[in-house]
Design a protein around this motif. Structure first.
Motif, PDB file in Angstrom:
ATOM      1  N   UNK A 162       0.853  -1.141   0.066  1.00 49.02           N
ATOM      2  CA  UNK A 162       0.061  -0.002   0.106  1.00 49.02           C
ATOM      3  C   UNK A 162       0.775   1.242  -0.072  1.00 49.02           C
ATOM      4  N   UNK A 163       2.193   1.089   0.827  1.00 48.39           N
ATOM      5  CA  UNK A 163       2.897   2.408   0.917  1.00 48.39           C
ATOM      6  C   UNK A 163       3.582   2.523  -0.509  1.00 48.39           C
ATOM      7  N   UNK A 164       3.870   1.564  -1.147  1.00 51.42           N
ATOM      8  CA  UNK A 164       4.286   1.581  -2.568  1.00 51.42           C
ATOM      9  C   UNK A 164       3.635   2.242  -3.634  1.00 51.42           C
ATOM     10  N   UNK A 165       2.392   1.840  -3.568  1.00 50.90           N
ATOM     11  CA  UNK A 165       1.437   2.453  -4.338  1.00 50.90           C
ATOM     12  C   UNK A 165       1.098   3.884  -4.014  1.00 50.90           C
ATOM     13  N   UNK A 166       1.131   4.371  -2.730  1.00 54.18           N
ATOM     14  CA  UNK A 166       0.387   5.479  -2.224  1.00 54.18           C
ATOM     15  C   UNK A 166       1.817   6.424  -2.856  1.00 54.18           C
ATOM     16  N   UNK A 223      -9.324  15.707  -2.446  1.00 54.52           N
ATOM     17  CA  UNK A 223     -11.013  15.289  -2.285  1.00 54.52           C
ATOM     18  C   UNK A 223     -11.683  15.728  -3.672  1.00 54.52           C
ATOM     19  N   UNK A 224     -11.104  16.482  -4.738  1.00 57.11           N
ATOM     20  CA  UNK A 224     -11.755  16.726  -5.776  1.00 57.11           C
ATOM     21  C   UNK A 224     -11.497  15.881  -7.188  1.00 57.11           C
ATOM     22  N   UNK A 225     -10.533  14.989  -6.419  1.00 55.19           N
ATOM     23  CA  UNK A 225     -10.165  13.745  -7.597  1.00 55.19           C
ATOM     24  C   UNK A 225     -10.621  12.561  -7.510  1.00 55.19           C
ATOM     25  N   UNK A 226     -10.934  11.966  -8.580  1.00 52.28           N
ATOM     26  CA  UNK A 226     -11.474  10.522  -8.506  1.00 52.28           C
ATOM     27  C   UNK A 226     -10.271   9.549  -8.636  1.00 52.28           C
ATOM     28  N   UNK A 260      -7.122  -3.166  -1.825  1.00 53.70           N
ATOM     29  CA  UNK A 260      -6.253  -2.075  -1.948  1.00 53.70           C
ATOM     30  C   UNK A 260      -6.438  -0.694  -2.499  1.00 53.70           C
ATOM     31  N   UNK A 261      -7.446  -0.713  -3.336  1.00 55.69           N
ATOM     32  CA  UNK A 261      -8.075   0.379  -3.946  1.00 55.69           C
ATOM     33  C   UNK A 261      -8.722   1.403  -2.732  1.00 55.69           C
ATOM     34  N   UNK A 311      -9.023   5.750   1.121  1.00 54.64           N
ATOM     35  CA  UNK A 311      -9.297   6.356   2.425  1.00 54.64           C
ATOM     36  C   UNK A 311      -8.006   6.817   3.228  1.00 54.64           C
ATOM     37  N   UNK A 312      -6.719   6.267   2.861  1.00 55.53           N
ATOM     38  CA  UNK A 312      -5.601   6.806   3.138  1.00 55.53           C
ATOM     39  C   UNK A 312      -4.936   7.979   2.751  1.00 55.53           C
ATOM     40  N   UNK A 313      -5.272   8.490   1.316  1.00 54.25           N
ATOM     41  CA  UNK A 313      -5.112   9.487   0.749  1.00 54.25           C
ATOM     42  C   UNK A 313      -6.000  10.690   0.593  1.00 54.25           C
ATOM     43  N   UNK A 314      -7.139  10.302   0.974  1.00 51.35           N
ATOM     44  CA  UNK A 314      -8.439  11.288   1.049  1.00 51.35           C
ATOM     45  C   UNK A 314      -9.098  11.467  -0.283  1.00 51.35           C
TER      46      UNK A 314
END
Length: 389
Positions: free
Chosen positions: A134-138, A157-160, A180-181, A186-189
């Motif tokens: 998850x950290x690598x993906x983020x 928050x304005x990005x999908x 994962x998605x 949720x982790x990045x908002x």
């Protein structure tokens, strides 16, 4: 692993030692890749295999091989480890999630080899849903967001977020992509999140992106949750460009795939070393071959056999390895060739770089085994959506 066949490479084949510092004999590590017709993908996997030894005990020998298409094949890597004196081999699937390849095909190759040569082979977990992954993906997503903000900042928050996974005929693997998605959203908002797949299941890339474009977000960030480049990455980015052209009011951003991110390497190393712990973690926790999974009940106890001997070691430059060979594709592989005159158009797990244009890509489906019918083969947002409108 499916069925009750030889456990030499399975979850119940616990090694006879318990600590890294007290390992009898010589230990080898075998990284089992899928293989690809894309030479770039094969090269990237080889680089990962070359970097992994630095994270493992220095006395362990490390090698790799591919299930299909590319060379060296898995048996070649196992031969090289035995030539170095390894009598115990820790094998891991070089894959993000466990579907047919990790649960069936690779274990079959390992079991057969172990029985033929009298070598002990244990089999570890896939990379799976792991905080390091998850950290690598983020990290890949954050990098893409920062680069995109150079043309004007758009908040999360304005990005999908659109996460595209491989897609398999196994709901366990598909469900893990969705998990994962969600963790990334949720982790990045992110304001919203959609999940799509490059093949086999639904929704495929184009209908997923078209749906996301209707949601009213200023930016759509497309992240391929893949280890390496290849035909499917080209497909994801190609459909992203097509949908972006149809929606010029939306900013589409293409994030990079995982590659040899340090956290990916750390997860691979853990999948190897955890096999010599006191209690090796089980693999294939939710396996349609072991327990009844909604919609796939008939596959419990399916025989364990490899379905990829017919393309083993074929080479990344085999016929059908590039879009130029295909009369149906232009700049990238859309997957439409799977549907034309192919009785197996439901695709199973066969959309893994099998080339372009049924009938001239060097691969026939006339084998001495049967694939289970994927229950949603005709879903309008699945493989059927690849047909030209």
């Amino acid at each position: 692993m499916a069925g009750e066949t030889a456990p030499a490479a399975g979850r119940d084949a616990a090694p006879k030692w318990s600590t890294l510092g007290n390992v009898p004999g010589k230990t080898g590590v075998m990284i089992c890749g899928h293989g690809s017709r894309s030479q770039a993908a094969v090269d990237e996997f080889a680089v990962l295999a070359q970097k992994l030894p630095a994270l493992l005990p220095p006395e362990w020998a490390v090698d790799y091989g591919y299930l299909e298409f590319a060379n060296p094949v898995i048996r070649d890597g196992l031969d090289r480890l035995r030539d170095q004196g390894c009598d115990r081999i820790l094998a891991v699937p070089g894959m993000l999630f466990a579907a047919m390849h990790a649960k069936n095909d690779i274990p079959t190759v390992l079991n057969t080899y172990a029985a033929q040569h009298g070598v002990e082979i244990t089999y570890g977990r896939e990379l799976g849903v792991d905080p390091k992954m998850i950290a690598a993906a983020a990290d890949r997503i954050r990098t893409a967001m920062v680069q995109a903000d150079q043309d004007g900042a758009v908040p999360y928050e304005e990005t999908c977020l659109v996460v595209i996974g491989r897609g398999a005929s196994d709901p366990d693997a598909n469900g893990n992509v969705a998990k994962v998605a969600r963790m990334l959203q949720e982790g990045l908002g992110f304001g919203w999140m959609e999940v799509g797949y490059s093949g086999v299941t639904f929704p495929l890339v184009e209908p997923c992106l078209t749906h996301a474009a209707r949601l009213g977000y200023k930016r759509i960030l497309v992240f391929p949750y893949f280890l390496f480049t290849g035909i499917l990455i080209d497909r994801i980015y190609g459909f992203t460009d097509q949908v972006a052209a149809a929606h010029p009011d939306i900013s589409f951003v293409k994030a990079g795939y995982l590659g040899d991110h340090p956290q990916v390497l750390a997860t691979f190393a853990e999948r190897v070393t955890e096999q010599v712990g006191e209690i090796p973690p089980p693999n294939c926790a939710i396996c349609k071959y072991r327990t009844q999974v909604l919609g796939f009940e008939a596959e419990v106890g399916a025989p364990q056999e490899s379905h990829h001997h017919h393309v083993e070691g074929q080479g990344a430059s085999a016929p059908g390895s590039n879009v130029a060979d295909c009369r149906l594709c232009d700049s990238f592989c859309t997957g439409e060739c799977r549907l034309e005159g192919d009785p197996h158009h439901h695709d199973h797990d066969h959309d893994h770089d099998h080339g372009h244009g049924h009938g001239h890509h060097g691969h026939s489906h006339d084998h001495d085994h049967d694939h289970p019918e994927y229950p949603h083969a005709k879903h309008p947002h699945g493989p059927e959506s690849a047909r030209r409108k």
